[in-house]
Design a protein around this motif. Structure first.
Motif, PDB file in Angstrom:
ATOM      1  N   ASP A   1      10.884  38.666   6.259  1.00 53.42           N
ATOM      2  CA  ASP A   1      11.521  38.384   4.965  1.00 53.42           C
ATOM      3  C   ASP A   1      12.579  37.294   5.071  1.00 53.42           C
ATOM      4  OD1 ASP A   1       9.976  40.364   3.824  1.00 53.42           O
ATOM      5  OD2 ASP A   1      11.532  41.912   4.004  1.00 53.42           O
ATOM      6  N   ASP A   2      13.130  37.119   6.265  1.00 54.12           N
ATOM      7  CA  ASP A   2      14.223  36.176   6.455  1.00 54.12           C
ATOM      8  C   ASP A   2      13.777  34.852   7.080  1.00 54.12           C
ATOM      9  OD1 ASP A   2      16.124  38.144   5.607  1.00 54.12           O
ATOM     10  OD2 ASP A   2      15.854  39.117   7.551  1.00 54.12           O
TER      11      ASP A   2
ATOM     12  N   GLU B   1      16.918  44.341 -13.723  1.00 54.13           N
ATOM     13  CA  GLU B   1      16.355  43.257 -12.932  1.00 54.13           C
ATOM     14  C   GLU B   1      16.681  43.481 -11.472  1.00 54.13           C
ATOM     15  OE1 GLU B   1      16.877  39.301 -14.228  1.00 54.13           O
ATOM     16  OE2 GLU B   1      16.884  39.864 -16.349  1.00 54.13           O
ATOM     17  N   LYS B   2      15.654  43.318 -10.674  1.00 54.39           N
ATOM     18  CA  LYS B   2      15.830  43.478  -9.242  1.00 54.39           C
ATOM     19  C   LYS B   2      16.585  42.247  -8.719  1.00 54.39           C
ATOM     20  CE  LYS B   2      13.205  44.238  -5.049  1.00 54.39           C
ATOM     21  NZ  LYS B   2      11.869  44.299  -4.456  1.00 54.39           N
ATOM     22  N   PRO B   3      17.671  42.476  -8.008  1.00 52.12           N
ATOM     23  CA  PRO B   3      18.406  41.319  -7.495  1.00 52.12           C
ATOM     24  C   PRO B   3      17.551  40.549  -6.496  1.00 52.12           C
ATOM     25  CG  PRO B   3      19.291  43.360  -6.582  1.00 52.12           C
ATOM     26  CD  PRO B   3      18.249  43.734  -7.596  1.00 52.12           C
ATOM     27  N   SER B   4      17.713  39.249  -6.517  1.00 49.97           N
ATOM     28  CA  SER B   4      16.931  38.429  -5.587  1.00 49.97           C
ATOM     29  C   SER B   4      17.351  38.722  -4.147  1.00 49.97           C
ATOM     30  CB  SER B   4      17.116  36.941  -5.901  1.00 49.97           C
ATOM     31  OG  SER B   4      18.480  36.611  -5.799  1.00 49.97           O
ATOM     32  N   TYR B   5      16.396  38.594  -3.252  1.00 51.78           N
ATOM     33  CA  TYR B   5      16.660  38.910  -1.856  1.00 51.78           C
ATOM     34  C   TYR B   5      17.553  37.844  -1.252  1.00 51.78           C
ATOM     35  CZ  TYR B   5      16.048  39.983   3.036  1.00 51.78           C
ATOM     36  OH  TYR B   5      16.275  40.310   4.342  1.00 51.78           O
ATOM     37  N   ARG B   6      18.510  38.297  -0.472  1.00 53.61           N
ATOM     38  CA  ARG B   6      19.415  37.381   0.206  1.00 53.61           C
ATOM     39  C   ARG B   6      19.559  37.858   1.644  1.00 53.61           C
ATOM     40  NH1 ARG B   6      24.897  38.013   0.812  1.00 53.61           N
ATOM     41  NH2 ARG B   6      25.951  36.163   1.559  1.00 53.61           N
TER      42      ARG B   6
ATOM     43  N   SER C   1      13.908  31.504   4.901  1.00 57.28           N
ATOM     44  CA  SER C   1      15.244  31.021   4.543  1.00 57.28           C
ATOM     45  C   SER C   1      16.015  30.563   5.779  1.00 57.28           C
ATOM     46  CB  SER C   1      16.032  32.105   3.794  1.00 57.28           C
ATOM     47  OG  SER C   1      16.296  33.200   4.638  1.00 57.28           O
TER      48      SER C   1
END
Length: 149
Positions: free
Chosen positions: A136-137, A101-106, A140
């Motif tokens: 991408d940021d 599983e690809k880790p979620s983006y943080r 958030s």
């Protein structure tokens, strides 16, 4: 250690040198003959026992059957469920692949700190340009502003 054991070790050492190709067999046998005479093994054990120990050390290695390697591979593969199908006629097992599983983006903390710095400058155009460079940021980071408000 008895004299026979000592001389047997000398013979084994010379055999090793021959097997490694460092010494010819006739040289090794001549060396052992000299060692036996000079060290007193011939006097203590007798010439026949010295000759027996030398011939025992240089006896041909145990012969393996001509199909030894294929038989060994077959035994290994039959013992392994992943390879047994090669010999049993069954279909090969379906390989189960692990699902990664690809880790979620943080957003990185350095990016958050840079955002707060640009925000503290109070320049809306510079903030908009900075957010365009960090697509991408952006969502958030703006979300953290709304949470703080």
């Amino acid at each position: 250690m008895s004299a026979a054991e000592e001389f047997g070790e000398c013979c084994a050492s010379q055999r090793w040198f021959v097997d490694e190709g460092w010494v010819d067999k006739h040289i090794a046998v001549d060396n052992l003959k000299q060692i036996a005479e000079l060290a007193g093994y011939v006097d203590e054990l007798g010439q026949d026992e010295v000759q027996r120990l030398m011939s025992e050390a240089f006896a041909p290695a145990e012969e393996l059957p001509s199909d030894y390697a294929p038989q060994l591979v077959m035994q290994w593969e039959l013992a392994d469920l992943r390879d047994a199908w090669r010999w049993t006629g069954e279909l090969p097992p379906v390989q189960q692949t692990a699902r990664i599983e690809k880790p979620s983006y943080r957003t990185a903390q350095a990016t958050v700190d840079a955002f707060h710095f640009v925000l503290s400058l109070g320049d809306p155009e510079r903030l908009a340009a900075w957010l365009r460079n960090h697509p991408d940021d952006a969502s958030s980071l703006i979300g953290t502003l709304e949470e703080a408000a």
